[in-house]
Design a protein around this motif. Structure first.
Motif, short mmCIF file in Angstrom:
data_model
loop_
_atom_site.label_atom_id
_atom_site.label_comp_id
_atom_site.label_asym_id
_atom_site.label_seq_id
_atom_site.Cartn_x
_atom_site.Cartn_y
_atom_site.Cartn_z
N ASP A 217 39.39 49.78 69.85
CA ASP A 217 40.07 49.14 70.97
C ASP A 217 39.04 48.65 71.98
OD1 ASP A 217 39.32 51.34 72.54
OD2 ASP A 217 41.28 52.31 72.37
N GLU A 218 39.48 48.21 73.14
CA GLU A 218 38.56 47.64 74.13
C GLU A 218 37.50 48.64 74.60
OE1 GLU A 218 38.14 44.68 75.08
OE2 GLU A 218 39.96 43.56 74.62
N ASN A 219 37.77 49.92 74.48
CA ASN A 219 36.79 50.92 74.88
C ASN A 219 35.70 51.11 73.83
OD1 ASN A 219 37.98 51.63 77.40
ND2 ASN A 219 39.55 52.77 76.28
N GLY A 220 36.12 51.12 72.58
CA GLY A 220 35.16 51.34 71.51
C GLY A 220 35.80 51.89 70.26
N ILE A 221 35.03 52.65 69.50
CA ILE A 221 35.50 53.20 68.23
C ILE A 221 36.12 54.57 68.46
CG2 ILE A 221 34.81 54.03 65.94
CD1 ILE A 221 32.54 51.98 66.01
N PHE A 222 37.38 54.71 68.02
CA PHE A 222 38.07 56.00 68.12
C PHE A 222 38.08 56.65 66.75
CE2 PHE A 222 41.65 58.89 68.13
CZ PHE A 222 41.50 59.53 69.35
N ASN A 223 37.50 57.84 66.70
CA ASN A 223 37.43 58.58 65.44
C ASN A 223 38.57 59.59 65.39
OD1 ASN A 223 36.53 61.01 63.74
ND2 ASN A 223 35.01 59.46 63.19
N ALA A 224 39.47 59.40 64.42
CA ALA A 224 40.65 60.26 64.33
C ALA A 224 40.27 61.70 63.99
CB ALA A 224 41.61 59.70 63.27
N GLU A 225 39.21 61.88 63.17
CA GLU A 225 38.80 63.22 62.79
C GLU A 225 38.26 64.00 64.00
OE1 GLU A 225 35.94 62.51 59.78
OE2 GLU A 225 37.41 61.93 58.25
N GLN A 226 37.49 63.30 64.84
CA GLN A 226 36.92 63.96 66.02
C GLN A 226 37.84 63.89 67.23
OE1 GLN A 226 32.86 62.69 66.78
NE2 GLN A 226 32.43 62.47 64.60
N LYS A 227 38.90 63.07 67.11
CA LYS A 227 39.88 62.89 68.19
C LYS A 227 39.21 62.44 69.49
CE LYS A 227 43.33 66.12 66.39
NZ LYS A 227 42.72 66.26 65.07
N GLY A 228 38.33 61.44 69.36
CA GLY A 228 37.67 60.91 70.54
C GLY A 228 36.84 59.68 70.21
N TYR A 229 36.35 59.05 71.26
CA TYR A 229 35.51 57.86 71.09
C TYR A 229 34.09 58.27 70.72
CZ TYR A 229 39.24 55.03 73.09
OH TYR A 229 40.44 54.40 73.31
N THR A 230 33.53 57.55 69.76
CA THR A 230 32.17 57.85 69.30
C THR A 230 31.18 56.76 69.69
OG1 THR A 230 32.64 56.82 67.16
CG2 THR A 230 32.98 59.21 67.35
N HIS A 231 31.67 55.53 69.91
CA HIS A 231 30.80 54.40 70.26
C HIS A 231 31.55 53.52 71.27
CE1 HIS A 231 29.51 55.68 66.21
NE2 HIS A 231 28.31 55.29 66.58
N TYR A 232 30.79 52.95 72.22
CA TYR A 232 31.39 52.20 73.31
C TYR A 232 31.06 50.72 73.20
CZ TYR A 232 32.48 56.80 74.96
OH TYR A 232 32.98 58.08 75.03
N LEU A 233 32.11 49.91 73.14
CA LEU A 233 32.00 48.48 72.85
C LEU A 233 31.27 47.74 73.96
CD1 LEU A 233 32.91 46.22 70.87
CD2 LEU A 233 34.98 45.99 72.27
N THR A 234 30.37 46.83 73.56
CA THR A 234 29.68 46.00 74.55
C THR A 234 29.81 44.51 74.27
OG1 THR A 234 27.59 45.61 75.68
CG2 THR A 234 27.43 46.22 73.37
N ASP A 235 29.66 44.08 73.00
CA ASP A 235 29.72 42.65 72.68
C ASP A 235 30.38 42.43 71.33
OD1 ASP A 235 28.25 41.17 74.84
OD2 ASP A 235 26.63 42.49 74.21
N ILE A 236 30.97 41.25 71.19
CA ILE A 236 31.50 40.81 69.90
C ILE A 236 30.90 39.45 69.60
CG2 ILE A 236 33.57 40.16 68.59
CD1 ILE A 236 35.15 42.08 70.42
N LYS A 237 30.37 39.27 68.38
CA LYS A 237 29.75 38.03 67.99
C LYS A 237 30.39 37.49 66.70
CE LYS A 237 26.54 37.22 71.08
NZ LYS A 237 25.16 36.94 70.68
N ARG A 238 30.51 36.17 66.64
CA ARG A 238 31.09 35.52 65.44
C ARG A 238 29.95 34.91 64.63
NH1 ARG A 238 36.15 32.92 67.05
NH2 ARG A 238 36.68 35.14 66.96
N ILE A 239 29.86 35.31 63.39
CA ILE A 239 28.83 34.82 62.47
C ILE A 239 29.43 33.89 61.44
CG2 ILE A 239 27.04 35.47 60.83
CD1 ILE A 239 26.45 36.39 63.68
N LEU A 240 30.58 34.26 60.89
CA LEU A 240 31.23 33.46 59.85
C LEU A 240 31.59 32.08 60.39
CD1 LEU A 240 33.67 36.06 58.23
CD2 LEU A 240 31.43 35.34 57.40
N ALA A 241 31.31 31.05 59.62
CA ALA A 241 31.60 29.69 60.03
C ALA A 241 33.11 29.43 60.02
CB ALA A 241 30.91 28.71 59.09
#
Length: 263
Positions: free
Chosen positions: A239-263
């Motif tokens: 989601d907008e915050n980052g990666i939510f890991n269901a096994e750990q029941k929490g966020y593991t990585h925090y989102l900063t940028d999204i880039k488009r590579i595919l044409a």
């Protein structure tokens, strides 16, 4: 004797590339079969060769016993020819009358059951696609699934051990795109996407550490899912915050940028 400026190519399944000229030094990346490079330095004892990989200009040290010389002419031909990339999880190459197992993402000059001979004879038994053909998300989705559950390995680039940016680099390479080696370099590529709401499947998502440095990357899938290498190559919720890991029941990585590579 190896000299600076010589050209080489990987003729082993996987070759570790290290930060320093020592077996005890960290592995920063790998050469897969068919990766070619230039020699930029040699250790004083001649036991290690520093190389620059042609594909991503990444530098590191390989054991001189794993160096395989090719001529300038052969090096240039590789650069200017439409080579193939292995799309099987594993395949085999007949080289110098010996079978060598190669992995997904290895570069080969031939298609199935062809014989290639310029400076050497090769015979390939496996599935391969053009290295230059650009693929769409549907094709990419099939590629990422081949890496699913691959164990995390710092510096790794194969289905038997891979890191987060090695995973994204190899997936996009198989799909006809050239990504740099590290997440901090990949974030400089492509077109910036304004928020997750505007993201598309196949976009790259980047994540920061506490110092706001980009340290992680993954590939967006449908339904707010992301596939990335963390412990293993796996699919998590994003989601907008980052990666939510269901096994750990929490966020593991925090989102900063999204880039488009595919044409």
């Amino acid at each position: 004797m190896t000299s600076i400026g010589q050209k080489g190519i990987s003729r082993l399944s996987i070759i570790p590339v290290r930060a320093e000229p020592s077996d005890a030094s960290e592995m920063v990346t790998q050469l897969l079969f068919g990766d070619h490079y230039s020699v930029i330095d040699i250790s004083k004892d001649q036991k290690w060769v520093k190389i620059e990989i042609y594909f991503d200009h990444y530098q590191g040290w390989i054991d001189s016993k794993q160096f395989h010389y090719i001529s300038e002419e052969y090096f240039d031909q590789i650069n200017n020819s439409d080579y193939k990339i292995c799309t099987d999880l594993t395949a085999s190459i007949l080289y110098q009358k010996n079978l060598i197992s190669v992995t997904l993402g290895s570069v080969i000059p031939i298609s199935t059951n062809e014989i290639f001979a310029i400076e050497e004879h090769l015979g390939f038994n496996g599935e391969a696609k053009s290295l230059s053909a650009k693929r769409d998300f549907e094709y990419l989705k099939g590629v990422v699934k081949k890496y699913l559950n691959a164990p995390y390995l710092w510096g790794g680039k194969s289905p038997f051990g891979i890191d987060c940016s090695g995973f994204t680099q190899m997936v996009f390479k198989i799909c006809g795109y050239n990504l740099k080696r590290d997440a901090s370099q990949q974030v400089q590529q492509g077109k910036l996407v304004d928020g997750l709401v505007n993201a598309l499947p196949g976009d790259l998502a980047f994540f920061r550490n506490e110092d706001k440095k980009v340290t992680h990357v993954g590939i967006l899938l449908e339904n707010q899912e992301i596939i990335h290498a963390s412990g293993r190559v796996k699919i998590d919720f994003l989601d907008e915050n980052g990666i939510f890991n269901a096994e750990q029941k929490g966020y593991t990585h925090y989102l900063t940028d999204i880039k488009r590579i595919l044409a």
